[in-house]
Design an enzyme around this catalytic site. Structure first.
Site, PDB file in Angstrom:
ATOM      1  N   THR A  66      -5.368   6.128 -21.196  1.00 16.51           N
ATOM      2  CA  THR A  66      -5.018   4.810 -20.686  1.00 16.51           C
ATOM      3  C   THR A  66      -3.597   4.544 -21.179  1.00 16.51           C
ATOM      4  OG1 THR A  66      -6.034   3.867 -22.647  1.00 16.51           O
ATOM      5  CG2 THR A  66      -7.333   3.797 -20.618  1.00 16.51           C
ATOM      6  N   ARG A  73      -2.463  -2.119 -17.974  1.00 16.25           N
ATOM      7  CA  ARG A  73      -3.767  -1.458 -17.869  1.00 16.25           C
ATOM      8  C   ARG A  73      -3.707  -0.445 -16.737  1.00 16.25           C
ATOM      9  NH1 ARG A  73      -6.626  -5.007 -21.098  1.00 16.25           N
ATOM     10  NH2 ARG A  73      -8.420  -3.640 -21.105  1.00 16.25           N
ATOM     11  N   GLU A  81      -0.734   4.700  -0.246  1.00 21.60           N
ATOM     12  CA  GLU A  81      -1.634   5.862  -0.350  1.00 21.60           C
ATOM     13  C   GLU A  81      -0.858   7.148  -0.123  1.00 21.60           C
ATOM     14  OE1 GLU A  81      -5.131   5.442   2.040  1.00 21.60           O
ATOM     15  OE2 GLU A  81      -5.685   3.578   1.057  1.00 21.60           O
ATOM     16  N   ASP A 115      -8.700  13.373 -24.407  1.00 20.78           N
ATOM     17  CA  ASP A 115      -8.596  11.984 -23.960  1.00 20.78           C
ATOM     18  C   ASP A 115      -7.919  11.236 -25.102  1.00 20.78           C
ATOM     19  OD1 ASP A 115      -8.898   9.328 -23.410  1.00 20.78           O
ATOM     20  OD2 ASP A 115     -10.990   9.467 -22.773  1.00 20.78           O
ATOM     21  N   TYR A 151       0.850  -1.204   0.000  1.00 18.76           N
ATOM     22  CA  TYR A 151       0.000   0.000   0.000  1.00 18.76           C
ATOM     23  C   TYR A 151       0.876   1.241   0.000  1.00 18.76           C
ATOM     24  CZ  TYR A 151      -4.911  -1.124   0.285  1.00 18.76           C
ATOM     25  OH  TYR A 151      -6.177  -1.481  -0.040  1.00 18.76           O
ATOM     26  N   LYS A 157      -3.220   0.788 -24.667  1.00 24.40           N
ATOM     27  CA  LYS A 157      -3.688   0.683 -26.067  1.00 24.40           C
ATOM     28  C   LYS A 157      -2.471   0.833 -26.979  1.00 24.40           C
ATOM     29  CE  LYS A 157      -8.405   2.036 -24.950  1.00 24.40           C
ATOM     30  NZ  LYS A 157      -8.516   2.775 -23.684  1.00 24.40           N
TER      31      LYS A 157
HETATM   32  N1  DSN Z   1     -13.503   0.478 -24.134  1.00 28.80           N
HETATM   33  C1  DSN Z   1     -12.371   1.049 -24.824  1.00 28.80           C
HETATM   34  C2  DSN Z   1     -12.504   0.903 -26.296  1.00 28.80           C
HETATM   35  O1  DSN Z   1     -12.682  -0.218 -26.725  1.00 28.80           O
HETATM   36  O2  DSN Z   1     -12.404   1.854 -27.055  1.00 28.80           O
HETATM   37  C3  DSN Z   1     -12.098   2.423 -24.446  1.00 28.80           C
HETATM   38  O3  DSN Z   1     -11.938   2.519 -23.069  1.00 28.80           O
END
Ligand code: DSN
Length: 503
Positions: free
Chosen positions: A275, A284, A96, A249, A94, A278
């Site tokens: 994120t 993740r 925090e 985003d 942890y 990707k």
């Molecule tokens: N759910 C994702 C997507 O497939 O685009 C984005 O967070």
């Protein structure tokens, strides 16, 4: 043995690695399993023997990943180095708080690690630490966005995002006429902007007109399914009319932004979320970049400062989250370092090139692609001219081991029956597929969709249920599915699975 309840004793006896000594005492590798050492309750037993059911499912999934063609635009195969961080001792602690100010002892290495991740994040995107700060603690993109709205526009603040059926994300304020679907439309007031149904391109003029009615506090420049560069300068111009913030985003394109192969949101935006799993190919997790210093200078020379650093950090922790996932943060740091290598730029260039090759190849076979092309890692295939829909296409392609997802197309009347397929190239490019391989993938998709038409024709009725039954049971269809599936799997298995080949 007295401290092991009968149910646990049964599990001990099931394990092939444990021999039961006289008197029922379980032993592992010659050491008492109830008296210290490497006994299974101590936690040293491999997954394979400790939990064969979960282990078997992981093996099945690995085989699925190896044999299939992964075309989900938001997915990727992360590296072995990132996987090692995720399975490391960092998962145990942890932490925090923030570096230098934790609520737990024993965090000295975590402080170093989180600071390293922050430094690399700024470096990877070429950001001046005097002008930009970064929070690397969000668990993923959705909490990152929620934290930004909480911090910057506050409860019932007004946000405008690309509508979900037009390629936006749930967390950009999605709601329907019947229901506020995303919590971002419950706790904040949202008004969508749309794409032009004819061209598939974002209708910036309509956004400007609606913004004059809605007076947003924030405009979100981001997407989940849009194949063109976003015009960040235009978002800035529209937002400035209202003193609104621009949040980019960049989740889908964050790897492509880091390598400079798509439009750069940092030039025009106040805040950038992402994120990290990707196109960035990390674990993740989520990340928030925010501006610092002077926001604007008024006519009288007064400087208005950005005051979003503290609210954003406080919104992430302690506002919305507890302990950060430090193993994931370490993985993000590793991915960011990788993203700064020249090879990663080549990878990102290939991702886009491969999307273009697929697009061209499908168009040459008569398919309609929304917006007529792509600047990024994905294309949106519009199945309406074929009188097919996304759900049916997705099902048949899945049956032949091609994985992608159904998606609404511009102008779709119902989000429940999307008429398109979103196809992305990041994952297969990570498996070293080249342009000519993607020609072959396009050919498989074409064959799968021709087969979809056959399944429709063979179905006794128009429902999806009947379609699925036909796909699963009609002998002629099943034979064709099996033949095509074998072809696809033989092709896919030639390519390595990054990070997983040695496991
Ligand atoms: N759910 C994702 C997507 O497939 O685009 C984005 O967070």
């Amino acid at each position: 043995m007295s401290d092991i309840i009968p149910e646990k004793r049964q599990r001990v006896e099931d394990s092939s690695k444990v021999d039961i000594m006289a008197g029922g005492e379980p032993h592992v590798n010659g050491k008492s399993a109830t008296n210290g050492g490497s006994h299974k309750w101590f936690g040293d037993e491999p997954l394979e023997s400790n939990d064969p059911e979960i282990h078997a499912l992981i093996i099945k999934e690995k085989i699925r990943q190896k044999r299939g063609l992964e075309l989900i635009a938001s997915e990727n195969f992360t590296s072995r180095a990132v996987l090692e961080t995720l399975g490391s001792c960092l998962q145990n602690k942890y932490c925090e708080g923030y570096p230098g100010q934790r609520y737990y002892g024993g965090t000295q290495y975590y402080d170093e690690l989180e600071r390293m991740c922050q430094r690399r994040a700024l470096e990877a995107y070429g950001l001046d630490p005097e002008k930009w700060g970064v929070n690397v603690q969000p668990y993923s993109g959705s909490p990152a966005n929620f934290a930004v709205y909480t911090a910057v526009v506050g409860p019932h603040g007004r946000i405008m995002g690309l509508d979900l059926p037009d390629g936006g994300h749930l967390t950009h304020g999605f709601m329907t006429s019947k229901k506020k679907i995303s919590a971002t439309s419950v706790f904040f007031e949202s008004m969508p902007y749309k794409v032009n149904p004819e061209t598939g391109l974002i209708d910036y003029d309509a956004l400007a007109v609606n913004a004059r009615l809605f007076h947003p506090n924030m405009i979100i420049a981001g997407m989940s399914c849009y194949s063109r560069n976003l015009d960040y300068a235009r978002f800035r111009q529209i937002a400035d009319e209202h003193g609104a913030y621009v949040l980019a985003d960049m989740a889908h394109v964050s790897g492509l932004v880091a390598t400079g192969v798509v439009a750069n949101p940092f030039e025009y935006c106040d805040i950038v979320t992402s994120t990290t799993h990707k196109t960035l190919r990390g674990p993740r997790a989520g990340i928030i970049f925010y501006r610092k210093g002077v926001r604007k200078t008024l006519k009288n020379g007064t400087q208005v400062m950005y005051e979003i650093e503290k609210p954003i950090n406080e919104a992430v922790f302690p506002g919305l989250q507890g302990g950060p996932h430090m193993h994931a943060i370490a993985g993000v740091a590793v991915a960011l370092k990788q993203a700064m290598q020249p090879e990663f730029k080549t990878y990102c260039q290939n991702v886009i090139e491969n999307a273009r090759v697929m697009c061209k190849s499908l168009m040459s076979r008569g398919y309609k692609i929304s917006t007529g092309g792509t600047d990024v890692h994905l294309i949106l295939l519009d199945l309406r001219p074929m009188e097919l829909d996304g759900a049916r296409g997705e099902k048949v392609l899945e049956a032949i081991s091609i994985v992608l997802n159904k998606n609404t197309c511009p102008g779709d009347k119902s989000a429940l029956k999307p008429s398109g397929l979103r196809i992305g190239t990041p994952a297969l490019t990570s498996r070293n597929l080249t342009a000519s391989d993607f020609e072959k993938v396009a050919d498989f998709i074409d064959k799968g969709l021709q087969l979809t038409k056959e399944v429709v024709a063979a179905s006794p009725g128009p429902t999806l249920k009947e379609f699925k039954e036909t796909l699963a049971t009609n002998p002629a269809i099943v034979a064709k599915v099996n033949t095509l599936k074998e072809e696809v799997e033989n092709f896919a298995q030639q390519f390595p699975l990054p990070g997983l080949e040695h496991m």
